[in-house]
Design a protein around this motif. Structure first.
Motif, mmCIF file in Angstrom:
data_model
loop_
_atom_site.group_PDB
_atom_site.id
_atom_site.type_symbol
_atom_site.label_atom_id
_atom_site.label_comp_id
_atom_site.label_asym_id
_atom_site.label_seq_id
_atom_site.Cartn_x
_atom_site.Cartn_y
_atom_site.Cartn_z
ATOM 1 N N SER A 171 0.823 -1.208 0.000
ATOM 2 C CA SER A 171 0.000 0.000 0.000
ATOM 3 C C SER A 171 0.861 1.264 0.000
ATOM 4 C CB SER A 171 -0.918 0.007 1.224
ATOM 5 O OG SER A 171 -0.149 -0.056 2.398
ATOM 6 N N LYS A 172 2.172 1.109 -0.259
ATOM 7 C CA LYS A 172 3.051 2.293 -0.225
ATOM 8 C C LYS A 172 3.866 2.373 -1.523
ATOM 9 C CE LYS A 172 2.637 2.182 4.670
ATOM 10 N NZ LYS A 172 1.720 1.002 4.617
ATOM 11 N N ASP A 173 5.168 2.139 -1.431
ATOM 12 C CA ASP A 173 6.008 2.352 -2.627
ATOM 13 C C ASP A 173 5.584 1.472 -3.796
ATOM 14 O OD1 ASP A 173 7.330 4.048 -1.001
ATOM 15 O OD2 ASP A 173 9.338 3.277 -1.403
ATOM 16 N N TYR A 174 5.161 0.231 -3.517
ATOM 17 C CA TYR A 174 4.793 -0.657 -4.635
ATOM 18 C C TYR A 174 3.537 -0.135 -5.326
ATOM 19 C CZ TYR A 174 3.594 -4.798 -7.293
ATOM 20 O OH TYR A 174 3.272 -5.651 -8.316
ATOM 21 N N LEU A 175 2.553 0.263 -4.493
ATOM 22 C CA LEU A 175 1.305 0.783 -5.057
ATOM 23 C C LEU A 175 1.574 2.063 -5.861
ATOM 24 C CD1 LEU A 175 -1.787 0.330 -5.087
ATOM 25 C CD2 LEU A 175 -1.925 1.848 -3.116
ATOM 26 N N ALA A 176 2.527 2.861 -5.370
ATOM 27 C CA ALA A 176 2.856 4.121 -6.045
ATOM 28 C C ALA A 176 3.718 3.899 -7.282
ATOM 29 C CB ALA A 176 3.578 5.042 -5.067
ATOM 30 N N GLY A 177 4.116 2.648 -7.516
ATOM 31 C CA GLY A 177 4.950 2.354 -8.676
ATOM 32 C C GLY A 177 6.410 2.678 -8.445
ATOM 33 N N ALA A 178 6.772 2.931 -7.170
ATOM 34 C CA ALA A 178 8.163 3.312 -6.867
ATOM 35 C C ALA A 178 9.014 2.118 -6.449
ATOM 36 C CB ALA A 178 8.179 4.362 -5.757
ATOM 37 N N ALA A 179 8.396 0.958 -6.290
ATOM 38 C CA ALA A 179 9.160 -0.229 -5.876
ATOM 39 C C ALA A 179 8.920 -1.343 -6.884
ATOM 40 C CB ALA A 179 8.709 -0.677 -4.486
ATOM 41 N N PRO A 180 9.979 -1.991 -7.366
ATOM 42 C CA PRO A 180 9.798 -3.106 -8.295
ATOM 43 C C PRO A 180 9.227 -4.318 -7.574
ATOM 44 C CG PRO A 180 12.113 -2.883 -7.700
ATOM 45 C CD PRO A 180 11.388 -1.750 -7.044
ATOM 46 N N GLU A 181 8.647 -5.221 -8.363
ATOM 47 C CA GLU A 181 7.984 -6.385 -7.766
ATOM 48 C C GLU A 181 8.962 -7.243 -6.959
ATOM 49 O OE1 GLU A 181 5.123 -7.909 -10.445
ATOM 50 O OE2 GLU A 181 4.940 -9.801 -9.362
ATOM 51 N N ASP A 182 10.235 -7.244 -7.374
ATOM 52 C CA ASP A 182 11.167 -8.134 -6.662
ATOM 53 C C ASP A 182 11.554 -7.607 -5.284
ATOM 54 O OD1 ASP A 182 12.883 -6.178 -7.463
ATOM 55 O OD2 ASP A 182 14.112 -7.437 -8.776
ATOM 56 N N TRP A 183 11.021 -6.445 -4.871
ATOM 57 C CA TRP A 183 11.222 -5.991 -3.489
ATOM 58 C C TRP A 183 10.198 -6.626 -2.549
ATOM 59 C CZ3 TRP A 183 12.355 -0.045 -2.792
ATOM 60 C CH2 TRP A 183 13.543 0.270 -3.465
ATOM 61 N N LEU A 184 9.155 -7.237 -3.105
ATOM 62 C CA LEU A 184 8.062 -7.693 -2.245
ATOM 63 C C LEU A 184 8.357 -8.948 -1.427
ATOM 64 C CD1 LEU A 184 4.879 -6.926 -4.340
ATOM 65 C CD2 LEU A 184 5.785 -5.683 -2.380
ATOM 66 N N PRO A 185 8.986 -9.985 -2.007
ATOM 67 C CA PRO A 185 9.207 -11.186 -1.184
ATOM 68 C C PRO A 185 10.108 -10.876 0.018
ATOM 69 C CG PRO A 185 9.625 -11.639 -3.513
ATOM 70 C CD PRO A 185 9.462 -10.154 -3.380
ATOM 71 N N LEU A 186 9.783 -11.454 1.176
ATOM 72 C CA LEU A 186 10.634 -11.240 2.347
ATOM 73 C C LEU A 186 12.000 -11.883 2.127
ATOM 74 C CD1 LEU A 186 8.066 -11.712 5.257
ATOM 75 C CD2 LEU A 186 9.077 -9.591 4.401
ATOM 76 N N ARG A 187 12.036 -12.996 1.401
ATOM 77 C CA ARG A 187 13.283 -13.648 0.996
ATOM 78 C C ARG A 187 13.039 -14.285 -0.378
ATOM 79 N NH1 ARG A 187 15.785 -11.142 4.375
ATOM 80 N NH2 ARG A 187 17.039 -11.992 6.087
#
Ligand SMILES: Cc1cc2nc3c(=O)[nH]c(=O)nc-3n(C[C@H](O)[C@H](O)[C@H](O)COP(=O)(O)OP(=O)(O)OC[C@H]3O[C@@H](n4cnc5c(N)ncnc54)[C@H](O)[C@@H]3O)c2cc1C
Ligand code: FES
Length: 203
Positions: A171-187
């Motif tokens: 609901s933050k950087d990813y939603l804003a398009g500022a974070a790539p998808e590969d930042w999402l997994p915890l590992r």
């Protein structure tokens, strides 16, 4: 979330700072390119990375309590002696440096080898632990059991279709398009195989 990549600030701690400069308990300086938090608690001195290993929060704005420092953002807690992450949401330790004191001057020396956390207080008779849930809590339980040398089977059952992800980012950087998808997994996916954690999705 985006990390602050500001250049190192404060005094060069390898050149020494006066003990009197630590009257407030801690200060931030640098060792080469690394920002380092120098902390005095009682008669002890510690030097650890100045930024939280979660989202780079400034530990100097947090709270030092005993031999720990808490991040001001989401309250991850680090052991000043070992750098170990001892409270969520941080999963990785912060670096530690050797500290010396001579004639009222404090010098930060070489980076210390990461020490191993204490073994988990789980008896050897426990052969398998099943964790229900593949969120941050379930993941942290599995990760900490392995970090603390639990040698039995670990099974994680998750109703999710994907391995554990960083939900706040959704609901933050990813939603804003500022974070790539590969930042999402915890590992990474490889983490589970490397640590012998049987992750059952859609379970
Ligand atoms: C979009 C979003 C943004 C957020 N932002 C923030 C924030 O900015 N700051 C903050 O502090 N918190 C935030 N949160 C909340 C934070 O993500 C949660 O507090 C955290 O995820 C809780 O972790 P958990 O592991 O306890 O539970 P969850 O992450 O809810 O994980 C529960 C797990 O259990 C599984 N499960 C449930 N029932 C079963 C079952 N019967 N069988 C098998 N598996 C099951 C689910 O599939 C899931 O994998 C946010 C949450 C979301 C969704
Ligand atoms: S940045 Fe420190 S707890 Fe998240």
């Amino acid at each position: 979330m985006a990390e602050d990549q500001a250049s190192p600030s404060g005094p060069d701690l390898t050149q020494g700072v006066a003990l009197a400069d630590l009257a407030g308990g801690w200060l931030v300086g640098h060792v080469g390119k690394d920002e380092v938090l120098l902390v005095r608690t009682g008669t002890e001195l510690f030097a650890v990375g100045a930024h939280c290993s979660h989202y780079h929060g400034p530990l100097a704005d947090g709270v030092v309590a005993g031999e720990t420092v808490r991040c001001p953002w989401y309250h991850a807690c680090f052991d000043l002696r070992s750098g170990e992450a001892i409270r969520a949401p941080a999963l990785s330790p912060v670096d530690c440096w050797m500290v010396e004191q001579h004639n009222g001057q404090i010098f930060v020396r070489e980076r210390r080898e990461q020490t191993k956390p204490r073994p988990a207080p789980v008896t050897k008779s426990v052969g398998r632990i099943v964790i229900v849930g593949g969120g941050a809590a379930g993941f942290a339980a599995a990760e900490m059991l392995r970090r603390r040398e639990f040698g039995g089977n670990i099974v994680m059952l998750s109703q999710d279709a994907a391995p554990p992800v960083d939900r706040p980012n959704l609901s933050k950087d990813y939603l804003a398009g500022a974070a790539p998808e590969d930042w999402l997994p915890l590992r990474s996916d490889a983490f589970y195989a490397e640590n012998d954690i049987e992750l059952q999705l859609d379970a």
